[in-house]
Enzyme design. Structure first.
Site, PDB file in Angstrom:
ATOM      1  N   HIS A   1       0.829  -1.213   0.000  1.00  0.00           N
ATOM      2  CA  HIS A   1       0.000   0.000   0.000  1.00  0.00           C
ATOM      3  C   HIS A   1       0.861   1.260   0.000  1.00  0.00           C
ATOM      4  O   HIS A   1       0.436   2.300  -0.484  1.00  0.00           O
ATOM      5  CB  HIS A   1      -0.886   0.033   1.253  1.00  0.00           C
ATOM      6  CG  HIS A   1      -1.690  -1.213   1.443  1.00  0.00           C
ATOM      7  ND1 HIS A   1      -2.640  -1.626   0.539  1.00  0.00           N
ATOM      8  CD2 HIS A   1      -1.678  -2.158   2.429  1.00  0.00           C
ATOM      9  CE1 HIS A   1      -3.180  -2.756   0.967  1.00  0.00           C
ATOM     10  NE2 HIS A   1      -2.621  -3.102   2.101  1.00  0.00           N
TER      11      HIS A   1
ATOM     12  N   HIS B   1       3.641  10.908   6.074  1.00  0.00           N
ATOM     13  CA  HIS B   1       2.959  10.792   7.366  1.00  0.00           C
ATOM     14  C   HIS B   1       3.885  10.115   8.363  1.00  0.00           C
ATOM     15  O   HIS B   1       4.426   9.037   8.079  1.00  0.00           O
ATOM     16  CB  HIS B   1       1.675   9.977   7.227  1.00  0.00           C
ATOM     17  CG  HIS B   1       0.630  10.671   6.418  1.00  0.00           C
ATOM     18  ND1 HIS B   1      -0.357   9.999   5.726  1.00  0.00           N
ATOM     19  CD2 HIS B   1       0.418  11.998   6.166  1.00  0.00           C
ATOM     20  CE1 HIS B   1      -1.133  10.874   5.111  1.00  0.00           C
ATOM     21  NE2 HIS B   1      -0.682  12.095   5.360  1.00  0.00           N
TER      22      HIS B   1
ATOM     23  N   THR C   1      -6.261   7.076   6.901  1.00  0.00           N
ATOM     24  CA  THR C   1      -6.709   7.249   5.514  1.00  0.00           C
ATOM     25  C   THR C   1      -6.657   5.921   4.750  1.00  0.00           C
ATOM     26  O   THR C   1      -6.835   5.882   3.533  1.00  0.00           O
ATOM     27  CB  THR C   1      -5.843   8.273   4.761  1.00  0.00           C
ATOM     28  OG1 THR C   1      -4.523   7.718   4.603  1.00  0.00           O
ATOM     29  CG2 THR C   1      -5.796   9.594   5.496  1.00  0.00           C
TER      30      THR C   1
ATOM     31  N   GLU D   1      -2.472  13.566  -0.010  1.00  0.00           N
ATOM     32  CA  GLU D   1      -3.804  13.174   0.494  1.00  0.00           C
ATOM     33  C   GLU D   1      -4.593  14.424   0.880  1.00  0.00           C
ATOM     34  O   GLU D   1      -5.724  14.617   0.426  1.00  0.00           O
ATOM     35  CB  GLU D   1      -3.655  12.233   1.683  1.00  0.00           C
ATOM     36  CG  GLU D   1      -3.066  10.873   1.287  1.00  0.00           C
ATOM     37  CD  GLU D   1      -3.646   9.730   2.056  1.00  0.00           C
ATOM     38  OE1 GLU D   1      -3.431   9.667   3.288  1.00  0.00           O
ATOM     39  OE2 GLU D   1      -4.338   8.899   1.453  1.00  0.00           O
TER      40      GLU D   1
ATOM     41  N   HIS E   1       5.473   6.849   6.418  1.00  0.00           N
ATOM     42  CA  HIS E   1       5.191   6.316   5.076  1.00  0.00           C
ATOM     43  C   HIS E   1       4.802   7.473   4.174  1.00  0.00           C
ATOM     44  O   HIS E   1       4.637   8.606   4.632  1.00  0.00           O
ATOM     45  CB  HIS E   1       4.058   5.268   5.143  1.00  0.00           C
ATOM     46  CG  HIS E   1       2.792   5.850   5.654  1.00  0.00           C
ATOM     47  ND1 HIS E   1       2.435   5.837   6.992  1.00  0.00           N
ATOM     48  CD2 HIS E   1       1.818   6.544   5.021  1.00  0.00           C
ATOM     49  CE1 HIS E   1       1.294   6.473   7.143  1.00  0.00           C
ATOM     50  NE2 HIS E   1       0.906   6.925   5.965  1.00  0.00           N
TER      51      HIS E   1
ATOM     52  N   HIS F   1       2.528   8.914   0.524  1.00  0.00           N
ATOM     53  CA  HIS F   1       1.448   8.799  -0.468  1.00  0.00           C
ATOM     54  C   HIS F   1       1.873   9.646  -1.659  1.00  0.00           C
ATOM     55  O   HIS F   1       2.418  10.741  -1.477  1.00  0.00           O
ATOM     56  CB  HIS F   1       0.126   9.336   0.099  1.00  0.00           C
ATOM     57  CG  HIS F   1      -0.316   8.651   1.363  1.00  0.00           C
ATOM     58  ND1 HIS F   1      -1.172   7.573   1.378  1.00  0.00           N
ATOM     59  CD2 HIS F   1       0.014   8.895   2.653  1.00  0.00           C
ATOM     60  CE1 HIS F   1      -1.366   7.197   2.633  1.00  0.00           C
ATOM     61  NE2 HIS F   1      -0.647   7.964   3.424  1.00  0.00           N
TER      62      HIS F   1
HETATM   63  N1  5EF Z   1      -2.368   7.506   6.205  1.00  0.00           N
HETATM   64  S1  5EF Z   1      -2.351   6.802   7.627  1.00  0.00           S
HETATM   65  O1  5EF Z   1      -1.374   7.470   8.463  1.00  0.00           O
HETATM   66  O2  5EF Z   1      -3.714   6.793   8.150  1.00  0.00           O
HETATM   67  C1  5EF Z   1      -1.817   5.140   7.441  1.00  0.00           C
HETATM   68  C2  5EF Z   1      -1.517   4.596   6.211  1.00  0.00           C
HETATM   69  F1  5EF Z   1      -1.668   5.300   5.075  1.00  0.00           F
HETATM   70  C3  5EF Z   1      -1.016   3.310   6.097  1.00  0.00           C
HETATM   71  F2  5EF Z   1      -0.734   2.793   4.868  1.00  0.00           F
HETATM   72  C4  5EF Z   1      -0.825   2.532   7.212  1.00  0.00           C
HETATM   73  S2  5EF Z   1      -0.177   0.917   7.028  1.00  0.00           S
HETATM   74  O3  5EF Z   1      -0.067   0.287   8.305  1.00  0.00           O
HETATM   75  O4  5EF Z   1       1.085   1.085   6.335  1.00  0.00           O
HETATM   76  C5  5EF Z   1      -1.196  -0.040   5.970  1.00  0.00           C
HETATM   77  C6  5EF Z   1      -2.614   0.026   6.378  1.00  0.00           C
HETATM   78  O5  5EF Z   1      -2.844  -0.386   7.674  1.00  0.00           O
HETATM   79  C7  5EF Z   1      -1.141   3.059   8.452  1.00  0.00           C
HETATM   80  N2  5EF Z   1      -0.976   2.241   9.531  1.00  0.00           N
HETATM   81  C8  5EF Z   1      -1.901   2.270  10.644  1.00  0.00           C
HETATM   82  C9  5EF Z   1      -3.273   1.757  10.228  1.00  0.00           C
HETATM   83  C10 5EF Z   1      -3.754   0.870  11.371  1.00  0.00           C
HETATM   84  C11 5EF Z   1      -2.520   0.580  12.150  1.00  0.00           C
HETATM   85  C12 5EF Z   1      -2.316  -0.330  13.172  1.00  0.00           C
HETATM   86  C13 5EF Z   1      -1.034  -0.471  13.669  1.00  0.00           C
HETATM   87  C14 5EF Z   1       0.032   0.276  13.156  1.00  0.00           C
HETATM   88  C15 5EF Z   1      -0.176   1.206  12.150  1.00  0.00           C
HETATM   89  C16 5EF Z   1      -1.478   1.344  11.722  1.00  0.00           C
HETATM   90  C17 5EF Z   1      -1.632   4.369   8.559  1.00  0.00           C
HETATM   91  F3  5EF Z   1      -1.914   4.904   9.755  1.00  0.00           F
HETATM   92 ZN    ZN Z   2      -0.638   8.007   5.419  1.00  0.00          ZN
END
Ligand code: 5EF
Ligand code: ZN
Length: 262
Positions: A66, A116, A197, A103, A91, A93
């Site tokens: 992703h 982010h 997101t 975003e 990470h 986008h």
């Molecule tokens: N744009 S964002 O900041 O909202 C955002 C992301 F865009 C994203 F890709 C991820 S992830 O973990 O790499 C993949 C999906 O969970 C997370 N990770 C989060 C989602 C749920 C979770 C649980 C434990 C650790 C990290 C996250 C995320 F918070």
């Molecule tokens: Zn993000």
């Protein structure tokens, strides 16, 4: 995680079928429109602690299908928010080499990309997974990215990006000063209550979007936007990973607090 994508039959308009919160309220991202903004003189500059990591330490750089994700040690913290938050990962986008893919937008302007840095409320929760679905669980710092001056800070991980071209690939990279990825000014930012997101879209994020964008060079941006695939190495049809930004969500009568008076 389970199958979800940004386009096609599992794209953003379909997320809510498997992840109900994605169809709920207080979703992110949103367009940061002037008419929704309110100046809040109590919002202090964001302070970062232990962001200056030593090169002796290694971080995990990964492609989770992703986004490109860099793990961060929980001793990295931010303050200047209602509570103290510990970092967990950062990470990006992006769109494509020719289409911007931030975003958040500012009065309709979309930037080339967005970084982010995900933090969790470490005063209250043991780790990010426990914090992720709590209303006071997460705080994300968002940095808008424009194509312009070369930025050596991004090369600390961009130079390894060809080692994680495919989903579930990971490499260890030497740590560096993550503060260098942030804009120089941390006192001017937008603040609102929103969500992850990506699925599961928990409405658990205190968003801080810095007003000043940072830059990376066109070569750096091409590397970020063309190096990765969302498919696994052994899959016969490689799927480029780009356009990994969610559509704009409804303001739902939210106010965007701003720390500056123009
Ligand atoms: N744009 S964002 O900041 O909202 C955002 C992301 F865009 C994203 F890709 C991820 S992830 O973990 O790499 C993949 C999906 O969970 C997370 N990770 C989060 C989602 C749920 C979770 C649980 C434990 C650790 C990290 C996250 C995320 F918070
Ligand atoms: Zn993000």
């Amino acid at each position: 995680g389970a199958e979800w994508t940004y386009t096609g039959q599992y794209g953003v308009q379909h997320w809510h079928k498997q992840y109900p919160y994605c169809g709920g309220v207080f979703q992110s991202p949103i367009d940061l429109q002037t008419q929704l903004m309110k100046y809040d003189p109590t919002m202090a500059p964001i302070e970062v602690w232990n962001y200056n990591l030593s090169a002796q330490e290694q971080l995990t750089l990964g492609n989770n299908g992703h986004a490109v994700k860099l793990s961060l040690p929980s001793r990295m913290r931010i303050s200047g928010l209602p509570r103290r938050y510990s970092a967990t990962q950062l990470h990006f986008h992006w769109g494509s080499p020719t289409v911007p893919g931030s975003e958040h937008t500012i009065n309709g302007k979309r930037f080339a990309a967005e970084m982010h840095i995900v933090h969790f409320n470490s005063d209250k929760y043991a780790n990010v997974s426990v914090a992720a679905d709590k209303s006071d669980g997460l705080a994300v710092l968002a940095v808008l990215i424009e194509v312009g001056e070369f930025n050596p800070a991004f090369d600390h991980f961009l130079k390894f990006i060809n080692g994680i071209k495919y989903r579930d690939q990971r490499v260890q990279v030497p740590a560096f000063n993550v503060r260098d990825l942030l804009p120089s000014q941390l006192d001017e930012y937008y603040r609102y209550d929103g969500s992850l997101t990506t699925p599961p879209c928990y409405p658990s994020v205190l968003w801080t979007v810095f007003r000043s964008p940072v830059t990376m060079s066109h070569r750096q941006f091409l590397s970020l936007s063309t190096a990765l695939y969302s498919s696994r190495a052994q899959e016969s049809v490689p799927m480029p990973l780009n356009g990994n930004y969610r559509t704009l969500q409804k303001p739902d009568h939210r106010t965007i607090m701003v720390s500056f008076l123009d």
